[in-house]
Design an enzyme around this catalytic site. Structure first.
Site, short mmCIF file in Angstrom:
data_model
loop_
_atom_site.label_atom_id
_atom_site.label_comp_id
_atom_site.label_asym_id
_atom_site.label_seq_id
_atom_site.Cartn_x
_atom_site.Cartn_y
_atom_site.Cartn_z
N CYS A 78 0.84 -1.21 0.00
CA CYS A 78 0.00 0.00 0.00
C CYS A 78 0.87 1.25 0.00
CB CYS A 78 -0.88 0.04 1.24
SG CYS A 78 -2.31 -1.03 1.16
N HIS A 79 0.42 2.25 -0.74
CA HIS A 79 1.10 3.54 -0.74
C HIS A 79 0.74 4.31 0.53
CE1 HIS A 79 1.16 2.69 -5.08
NE2 HIS A 79 2.23 3.45 -5.11
N GLU A 115 -7.45 1.53 3.65
CA GLU A 115 -7.49 2.32 4.87
C GLU A 115 -8.82 2.15 5.59
OE1 GLU A 115 -4.10 3.62 2.61
OE2 GLU A 115 -6.15 3.18 2.02
N ASP A 129 -10.77 -7.02 22.17
CA ASP A 129 -9.75 -6.96 23.22
C ASP A 129 -10.33 -6.41 24.52
OD1 ASP A 129 -7.05 -7.01 24.35
OD2 ASP A 129 -7.16 -4.83 24.19
#
Length: 160
Positions: A78-79, A115, A129
């Site tokens: 990924c950029h 993203e 979590d």
């Protein structure tokens, strides 16, 4: 572009980062989602802010936003992208499921699907979590791109 049409493979089938230098700068937006399923009491506790670790919804939103900003560090090809907006919304979908929706936007030469997907999945992992002490059987599922706009490939909306 690779022989099979995958842009992250060259003609020899080797992985490489895609050259986006000649792509047009456009406004790009992506919406992704993830689902966290658990016991109804667990979902109610998360949504009510009743976990011992604190406000799971606020922490998950921030975790999703932070993750979106770090996507290029997590996904090898990924950029790095200058994001103009990232938002994470968390809603109760059913008495046993939470829906996490993440939106990412930029004005640039490559899309923001990854993203948005990383933000949604990281927010879901954060909720897991924070609540695992009361429900280790929770399941994260349905991580998917819901829609995207901008760029050469045009708009996409997931079929219902």
């Amino acid at each position: 572009m690779g022989k099979d049409g995958l842009t992250h493979l060259n003609e020899r089938g080797e992985a490489h980062i895609v050259d986006i230098g000649n792509k047009a700068v456009t406004h790009r937006r992506a919406l992704a989602q993830a689902r966290l399923t658990g016991q109804p009491a667990t979902i109610a506790t998360i949504m009510a802010g009743g976990l011992k670790k604190g406000d799971a919804l606020a922490v998950a939103r921030v975790a999703g936003i932070m993750a979106a900003k770090k996507t290029s560090e997590l996904i090898p090809l990924c950029h790095p992208i200058a994001l103009t907006k990232v938002s994470v919304e968390i809603t109760q979908d059913t008495n046993s499921a939470i829906l996490i929706s993440a939106t990412a936007e930029t004005t640039g030469q490559t899309g923001v699907e990854m993203e948005a997907l990383v933000a949604a999945s990281t927010a879901a992992l954060t909720l897991y979590d924070m609540a695992k002490a009361i429900d280790r059987a929770m399941v994260i599922s349905d991580i998917e791109l819901v829609e995207k706009s901008g760029g050469k490939s045009g708009d996409y909306v997931k079929a219902p």
